[in-house]
Design a protein around this motif. Sequence first.
Motif, PDB file in Angstrom:
ATOM      1  N   ILE A  33       1.143  -1.160  -0.136  1.00  0.00           N
ATOM      2  CA  ILE A  33      -0.258   0.407   0.326  1.00  0.00           C
ATOM      3  C   ILE A  33       0.739   2.041  -0.263  1.00  0.00           C
ATOM      4  O   ILE A  33       1.679   1.353   1.423  1.00  0.00           O
ATOM      5  N   ASP A  35       0.743   4.704  -0.585  1.00  0.00           N
ATOM      6  CA  ASP A  35      -0.372   6.662  -0.746  1.00  0.00           C
ATOM      7  C   ASP A  35       0.796   7.452  -0.490  1.00  0.00           C
ATOM      8  O   ASP A  35       0.982   7.995   0.254  1.00  0.00           O
ATOM      9  N   GLU A  36       1.041   7.920  -1.827  1.00  0.00           N
ATOM     10  CA  GLU A  36       2.408   8.654  -2.134  1.00  0.00           C
ATOM     11  C   GLU A  36       2.117  10.529  -1.292  1.00  0.00           C
ATOM     12  O   GLU A  36       3.109  11.553  -1.005  1.00  0.00           O
ATOM     13  N   THR A  37       0.760  10.364  -2.329  1.00  0.00           N
ATOM     14  CA  THR A  37       0.212  11.914  -1.418  1.00  0.00           C
ATOM     15  C   THR A  37      -0.099  12.421   0.267  1.00  0.00           C
ATOM     16  O   THR A  37       0.183  13.246   0.308  1.00  0.00           O
ATOM     17  N   ASN A  38      -0.170  10.950   0.958  1.00  0.00           N
ATOM     18  CA  ASN A  38      -0.013  10.848   2.402  1.00  0.00           C
ATOM     19  C   ASN A  38       1.166  10.808   2.529  1.00  0.00           C
ATOM     20  O   ASN A  38       0.624  10.533   3.728  1.00  0.00           O
ATOM     21  N   HIS A  40       2.258   7.323   3.109  1.00  0.00           N
ATOM     22  CA  HIS A  40       1.738   6.514   4.420  1.00  0.00           C
ATOM     23  C   HIS A  40       2.253   5.401   3.495  1.00  0.00           C
ATOM     24  O   HIS A  40       1.527   5.266   2.172  1.00  0.00           O
ATOM     25  N   TYR A  41       2.682   4.490   3.331  1.00  0.00           N
ATOM     26  CA  TYR A  41       3.511   3.102   3.035  1.00  0.00           C
ATOM     27  C   TYR A  41       3.373   2.139   4.166  1.00  0.00           C
ATOM     28  O   TYR A  41       3.536   1.885   4.924  1.00  0.00           O
TER      29      TYR A  41
END
Length: 111
Positions: A33, A35-38, A40-41
């Motif tokens: 998962i 989520d480079e916008t927020n 979170h990896y």
Amino acid sequence: MGHINDYRRIVRDLIHKYARFRPSVGEVRVEAILDETNDHYELMYSGWTGNQRVHGSVLHIDIHDGKVWIEHDGTEVGVAEELVEAGIPRDRIVLAFKHPDVRPLTDYATA
């Protein structure tokens, strides 16, 4: 901002590296998962081993306040040193899974 983009690349590569490893038993999906916008990896396992449900985070890393926060590390060896070897300075890595009172005793950032 340049170093944050480097951190994103390093963390993304690390998640992909660990996503290649499959559990040796059961029908378990490995989910990366990103989520480079927020920033979170996460690496998740989801499925079944016999009658036992498997679902949970193997690795969870966030980037905020200019630092890489290891929220959960379920790997056998720990990924902090891998992040250092990839180019992220120790003072930019927070072992968030350790209590804040213990963090000053590590070689990493406290927050």
